[in-house]
Scaffold this motif. Structure first.
Motif, PDB file in Angstrom:
ATOM      1  N   HIS A 196       0.839  -1.206   0.000  1.00  0.00           N
ATOM      2  CA  HIS A 196       0.000   0.000   0.000  1.00  0.00           C
ATOM      3  C   HIS A 196       0.871   1.252   0.000  1.00  0.00           C
ATOM      4  CE1 HIS A 196      -2.222   3.245   2.110  1.00  0.00           C
ATOM      5  NE2 HIS A 196      -3.118   2.936   1.185  1.00  0.00           N
ATOM      6  N   ALA A 197       1.933   1.250   0.808  1.00  0.00           N
ATOM      7  CA  ALA A 197       2.828   2.407   0.868  1.00  0.00           C
ATOM      8  C   ALA A 197       3.509   2.634  -0.479  1.00  0.00           C
ATOM      9  CB  ALA A 197       3.868   2.199   1.966  1.00  0.00           C
ATOM     10  N   LEU A 198       3.882   1.563  -1.170  1.00  0.00           N
ATOM     11  CA  LEU A 198       4.500   1.711  -2.491  1.00  0.00           C
ATOM     12  C   LEU A 198       3.511   2.274  -3.506  1.00  0.00           C
ATOM     13  CD1 LEU A 198       6.604  -1.568  -2.744  1.00  0.00           C
ATOM     14  CD2 LEU A 198       7.461   0.754  -2.452  1.00  0.00           C
ATOM     15  N   VAL A 199       2.255   1.843  -3.419  1.00  0.00           N
ATOM     16  CA  VAL A 199       1.231   2.314  -4.355  1.00  0.00           C
ATOM     17  C   VAL A 199       0.894   3.775  -4.077  1.00  0.00           C
ATOM     18  CG1 VAL A 199      -1.183   2.005  -5.030  1.00  0.00           C
ATOM     19  CG2 VAL A 199       0.288   0.032  -4.774  1.00  0.00           C
ATOM     20  N   GLU A 200       0.876   4.164  -2.815  1.00  0.00           N
ATOM     21  CA  GLU A 200       0.546   5.545  -2.441  1.00  0.00           C
ATOM     22  C   GLU A 200       1.550   6.540  -3.032  1.00  0.00           C
ATOM     23  OE1 GLU A 200      -1.735   7.360  -0.376  1.00  0.00           O
ATOM     24  OE2 GLU A 200      -2.936   5.609  -0.868  1.00  0.00           O
ATOM     25  N   ASN A 201       2.789   6.090  -3.215  1.00  0.00           N
ATOM     26  CA  ASN A 201       3.849   6.945  -3.760  1.00  0.00           C
ATOM     27  C   ASN A 201       4.056   8.188  -2.899  1.00  0.00           C
ATOM     28  OD1 ASN A 201       5.910   7.425  -5.506  1.00  0.00           O
ATOM     29  ND2 ASN A 201       4.644   8.344  -7.098  1.00  0.00           N
ATOM     30  N   ASN A 202       3.985   7.975  -1.574  1.00  0.00           N
ATOM     31  CA  ASN A 202       4.168   9.047  -0.602  1.00  0.00           C
ATOM     32  C   ASN A 202       5.335   8.648   0.295  1.00  0.00           C
ATOM     33  OD1 ASN A 202       4.040  10.867   1.522  1.00  0.00           O
ATOM     34  ND2 ASN A 202       1.800  10.853   1.614  1.00  0.00           N
ATOM     35  N   LYS A 203       6.318   9.518   0.366  1.00  0.00           N
ATOM     36  CA  LYS A 203       7.547   9.192   1.093  1.00  0.00           C
ATOM     37  C   LYS A 203       7.282   8.951   2.580  1.00  0.00           C
ATOM     38  CE  LYS A 203      12.230  10.913   1.793  1.00  0.00           C
ATOM     39  NZ  LYS A 203      13.153  12.008   1.541  1.00  0.00           N
ATOM     40  N   GLU A 204       6.421   9.754   3.200  1.00  0.00           N
ATOM     41  CA  GLU A 204       6.156   9.595   4.626  1.00  0.00           C
ATOM     42  C   GLU A 204       5.441   8.275   4.924  1.00  0.00           C
ATOM     43  OE1 GLU A 204       4.221  12.968   6.326  1.00  0.00           O
ATOM     44  OE2 GLU A 204       5.681  14.354   5.513  1.00  0.00           O
ATOM     45  N   VAL A 205       4.489   7.903   4.086  1.00  0.00           N
ATOM     46  CA  VAL A 205       3.774   6.641   4.272  1.00  0.00           C
ATOM     47  C   VAL A 205       4.747   5.470   4.125  1.00  0.00           C
ATOM     48  CG1 VAL A 205       1.947   5.165   3.347  1.00  0.00           C
ATOM     49  CG2 VAL A 205       1.581   7.620   3.501  1.00  0.00           C
ATOM     50  N   LEU A 206       5.649   5.562   3.150  1.00  0.00           N
ATOM     51  CA  LEU A 206       6.634   4.507   2.937  1.00  0.00           C
ATOM     52  C   LEU A 206       7.585   4.392   4.123  1.00  0.00           C
ATOM     53  CD1 LEU A 206       7.742   2.376   1.002  1.00  0.00           C
ATOM     54  CD2 LEU A 206       9.173   4.136  -0.003  1.00  0.00           C
ATOM     55  N   LEU A 207       8.045   5.518   4.653  1.00  0.00           N
ATOM     56  CA  LEU A 207       8.939   5.479   5.814  1.00  0.00           C
ATOM     57  C   LEU A 207       8.225   4.898   7.030  1.00  0.00           C
ATOM     58  CD1 LEU A 207      10.822   8.883   5.446  1.00  0.00           C
ATOM     59  CD2 LEU A 207      11.737   6.587   5.122  1.00  0.00           C
ATOM     60  N   ASN A 208       6.961   5.252   7.234  1.00  0.00           N
ATOM     61  CA  ASN A 208       6.188   4.673   8.346  1.00  0.00           C
ATOM     62  C   ASN A 208       6.030   3.172   8.179  1.00  0.00           C
ATOM     63  OD1 ASN A 208       5.807   7.008   9.837  1.00  0.00           O
ATOM     64  ND2 ASN A 208       3.971   7.592   8.725  1.00  0.00           N
TER      65      ASN A 208
END
Length: 132
Positions: free
Chosen positions: A112-124
């Motif tokens: 999901h974090a990869l699909v969101e393409n949002n750095k903060e979501v990926l780091l979390n």
């Protein structure tokens, strides 16, 4: 005679022996390069398979691959989600569905974090806190 000339003359001798008496269209691949086994899918869930034994005899079989109606429905649902661009919702749903298994849930959250393409979501998702 230098080494290069000797190598070229050996190469020419090998080529003359390999292709001796053969015309351009008659040259075939060496035995070690020819396929001894293979398969191909066709229309109507058919699978064609060929196997060549040590004696050079080739056996060809045509089988029908069974289909599971439930799996077909899951594949159609997945295709429709991807076509609508709702893959992130699928990932969140799968993460909640697999909440009992920590590793499965984490994998779906990471997707999901990869699909969101949002750095903060990926780091979390990776366990890093951007505010620290």
């Amino acid at each position: 005679m230098c080494i290069r000339d000797r190598l070229y003359s050996q190469h020419d001798a090998i080529n003359k022996n390999l292709f001796k008496g053969k015309k351009a269209g008659e040259i075939t691949a060496p035995g070690w390069l020819q396929k001894s086994v293979g398969n191909s899918f066709g229309f109507g869930r058919r699978l064609l398979k060929f196997v060549q034994d040590d004696k050079g005899k080739t056996t060809v079989s045509l089988t029908e691959v069974p289909s599971d109606p439930q799996m077909c429905q899951i594949a159609r649902d997945f295709d429709s989600l991807v076509a609508r661009g709702a893959f992130d919702k699928l990932c969140l749903a799968k993460a909640q569905e697999n909440a009992g298994s920590k590793t499965d849930s984490l994998e779906w959250k990471f997707l999901h974090a990869l699909v969101e393409n949002n750095k903060e979501v990926l780091l979390n998702a990776l366990g890093y806190n951007p505010q620290s």
